[in-house]
Design an enzyme around this catalytic site. Structure first.
Site, PDB file in Angstrom:
ATOM      1  N   ASP A 335       0.584  -1.696  -0.136  1.00  0.00           N
ATOM      2  CA  ASP A 335       0.462  -0.009   0.355  1.00  0.00           C
ATOM      3  C   ASP A 335       1.433   1.589  -0.303  1.00  0.00           C
ATOM      4  O   ASP A 335       0.655   1.880  -0.993  1.00  0.00           O
ATOM      5  CB  ASP A 335      -0.793   0.011   1.356  1.00  0.00           C
ATOM      6  CG  ASP A 335      -2.123   1.079   0.825  1.00  0.00           C
ATOM      7  OD1 ASP A 335      -2.578   1.328   0.204  1.00  0.00           O
ATOM      8  OD2 ASP A 335      -3.173   0.954   2.204  1.00  0.00           O
ATOM      9  N   ARG A 380     -10.302   9.888 -12.050  1.00  0.00           N
ATOM     10  CA  ARG A 380     -10.129   9.745 -10.899  1.00  0.00           C
ATOM     11  C   ARG A 380      -9.416   8.843 -10.716  1.00  0.00           C
ATOM     12  O   ARG A 380      -8.423   8.426  -9.507  1.00  0.00           O
ATOM     13  CB  ARG A 380     -11.061  10.071 -10.027  1.00  0.00           C
ATOM     14  CG  ARG A 380     -11.656  11.420 -10.555  1.00  0.00           C
ATOM     15  CD  ARG A 380     -12.714  11.301  -9.142  1.00  0.00           C
ATOM     16  NE  ARG A 380     -12.638  10.964  -7.763  1.00  0.00           N
ATOM     17  CZ  ARG A 380     -13.217  10.991  -7.144  1.00  0.00           C
ATOM     18  NH1 ARG A 380     -14.471  10.607  -6.601  1.00  0.00           N
ATOM     19  NH2 ARG A 380     -13.089  10.742  -5.844  1.00  0.00           N
ATOM     20  N   LYS A 381      -8.960   7.379 -11.649  1.00  0.00           N
ATOM     21  CA  LYS A 381      -8.319   6.562 -10.471  1.00  0.00           C
ATOM     22  C   LYS A 381      -7.613   5.744 -11.341  1.00  0.00           C
ATOM     23  O   LYS A 381      -6.860   6.428 -12.438  1.00  0.00           O
ATOM     24  CB  LYS A 381      -9.948   5.122 -11.371  1.00  0.00           C
ATOM     25  CG  LYS A 381     -11.477   5.701 -10.848  1.00  0.00           C
ATOM     26  CD  LYS A 381     -11.966   4.549 -10.872  1.00  0.00           C
ATOM     27  CE  LYS A 381     -12.152   4.285 -11.802  1.00  0.00           C
ATOM     28  NZ  LYS A 381     -13.417   2.964 -12.593  1.00  0.00           N
TER      29      LYS A 381
END
Ligand SMILES: CCCCCCCC/C=C\CCCCCCCC(=O)SCCNC(=O)CCNC(=O)[C@H](O)C(C)(C)COP(=O)(O)OP(=O)(O)OC[C@H]1O[C@@H](n2cnc3c(N)ncnc32)[C@H](O)[C@@H]1OP(=O)(O)O
Length: 415
Positions: A335, A380-381
């Site tokens: 992450d 936006r991804k």
């Protein structure tokens, strides 16, 4: 008279039972035919004698029929009664049905009203959010100078307080300078986002000494780093240009990302971001001071190839299965690296989705490489792929895909 006799006899025959009929017929025949009277009387007697049992059975039949009739009459009465009850129930049900449909109608109306009100509230909330965003954008985009001034004051305030702490300068002039800065900061218009000068000052003042303006860079090698980790570090670091304050002057393909807040400046739109987000908190992966105990890593960014590489060495605090790294710690690293990568590519983002396949466990203390590559950007991804391999690349430990969604500053403040 005689001519009408057969007719009358025929009518009687039609009403009488068949045996009786035959007896009478015979007696009539005897009377008219002048046969022997005695034998005829005897025959008649016999016939009359036979009639008794017949009458008896007829009576039994009659009784049975009467009983059946009574039963039928009783059944009829019962049926009539139940028809009345059914009709009553039907009437009641009809009333209930109409009442229920009435209350249903009422409920539906109430529900529709509630829905319309909720919709209105949602719209007004959306408008409020929009207004808030607009206010932020207005501040961020149109009054940059004002915001910069505010940031400048914060930084100035921090420097003064730091100097005071360091030199133990409690002189009146220093105190006055601090007080004055505080006053100016407090009069600044605060945004409706929780980004308030008061809070900012409060946080800054209460930060412990370790959060000095020159924080430790955890991405630099320390004594816990294994020879493999050092070898890989040297490999990438030798391809880095020296880091300078001005990112434009960095021409090499690789950049080593320092561990502290300042790296925000590398992100898309980050120069300004780093000014308005003055948080001194670090990623939790950088909160253990004991070297080698937990997350030892360094991230390198390749601006040209738009990819990131992270060298990671897990310490004993990250143990999951005996002697191996906890899956959550691996997820954290994935992450962190993909998040950093996505921030570089798309600016302010948050993780929306993270899919991980753990292929081979990672031994504690070993050095692994996390390679983060861009899959694609869609509105936006930002879709990122990540692969964790052993230091020599021979073993795939983990594979992951991550989705990051771009957010506004106000979204971050309101999260
Ligand atoms: C490299 C050099 C540069 C260096 C820079 C370094 C800077 C370093 C700084 C920092 C490094 C960072 C390293 C650490 C990273 C750690 C990150 C975290 O741990 S973040 C915390 C965990 N994540 C949350 O808490 C999010 C909570 N969720 C949300 O806030 C929202 O749900 C959000 C923003 C994700 C979406 O909400 P909406 O209302 O804004 O947008 P909607 O319309 O729902 O989604 C937009 C699109 O995304 C899709 N989407 C949303 N969630 C999805 C999901 N879970 N799966 C699939 N698609 C999803 C939707 O389907 C939609 O797609 P359609 O536009 O329709 O095509």
């Amino acid at each position: 008279m005689t001519a009408s006799m057969p007719h009358a006899a025929g009518a009687a025959a039609a009403e009488d039972p068949p045996i009786l009929q035959s007896g009478l017929h015979r007696s009539r025949t005897v009377t008219h035919g002048h046969a022997e009277p005695e034998s005829e009387v005897a025959t008649m007697k016999k016939t009359v004698m036979g009639i008794g049992p017949m009458l008896q059975s007829l009576n039994v039949m009659n009784e049975e029929l009467r009983k059946r009739k009574d039963n039928l009459l009783r059944d009829k009465l019962v049926l009539e009664e139940s028809i009345v009850t059914c009709n009553k129930e039907k009437d009641e049900d009809t009333t209930k049905l109409s009442e229920a449909s009435e209350s249903l109608k009422k409920l539906k109306t109430e529900h529709d009203d509630g829905k319309a009100n909720a919709q209105k509230e949602i719209e007004s909330l959306k408008q409020q959010i929009l207004d808030r965003d607009k206010a932020i954008c207005a501040l961020v985009d149109t009054t940059k100078a004002e915001a910069r001034k505010l940031c400048g004051l914060v930084i100035w305030y921090r420097i003064i307080t730091h100097k005071c702490r360091k030199t133990r300068d409690c002189s009146l002039s220093s105190v006055l300078r601090v007080e004055q800065t505080l006053r100016i900061l407090k009069t600044r218009p605060s945004l409706h986002t929780g980004f308030q000068a008061d809070k900012l000052i409060h946080t800054t003042v209460r930060l412990p000494g370790i959060f000095s303006p020159r924080p430790r860079d955890f991405s630099l090698p320390n004594s816990s780093w294994s020879p493999k980790m050092m070898e890989l570090y040297d490999h990438y670091n030798s391809q880095c240009d020296l880091e300078t304050e001005d990112i434009e002057s960095q021409k090499g393909p690789w950049i080593r990302l320092p561990s502290y807040n300042r790296i925000l400046k590398y992100a898309k739109g980050g120069v300004y971001l780093s000014k308005i987000m003055q948080s001194k908190a670090r990623l939790f992966t950088r909160n253990v001071y004991q070297v080698g105990a937990s997350f030892e890593y360094v991230i390198f960014l390749n601006k040209e190839e738009k990819k990131c590489v992270c060298l990671f060495q897990a310490g004993h605090l990250l143990e999951g299965p005996p002697g191996h790294v906890h899956g959550g710690a691996i997820a954290t690293m994935i992450d962190t690296v993909t998040g950093t990568h996505a921030t570089f590519l798309s600016g302010l983002v948050v993780t929306a989705n993270l899919n991980i396949n753990y292929r081979n466990a990672i031994p504690l203390g070993s050095t692994v490489i996390l390679e983060s590559t861009l899959d694609h950007i869609e509105g936006r991804k930002t879709h990122i792929n990540c692969k964790v391999t052993s230091a020599d690349g021979s073993k795939v430990h983990t594979e992951a895909t991550a989705l990051f969604v771009s957010i506004s500053v106000s979204h971050l403040m309101g999260m």
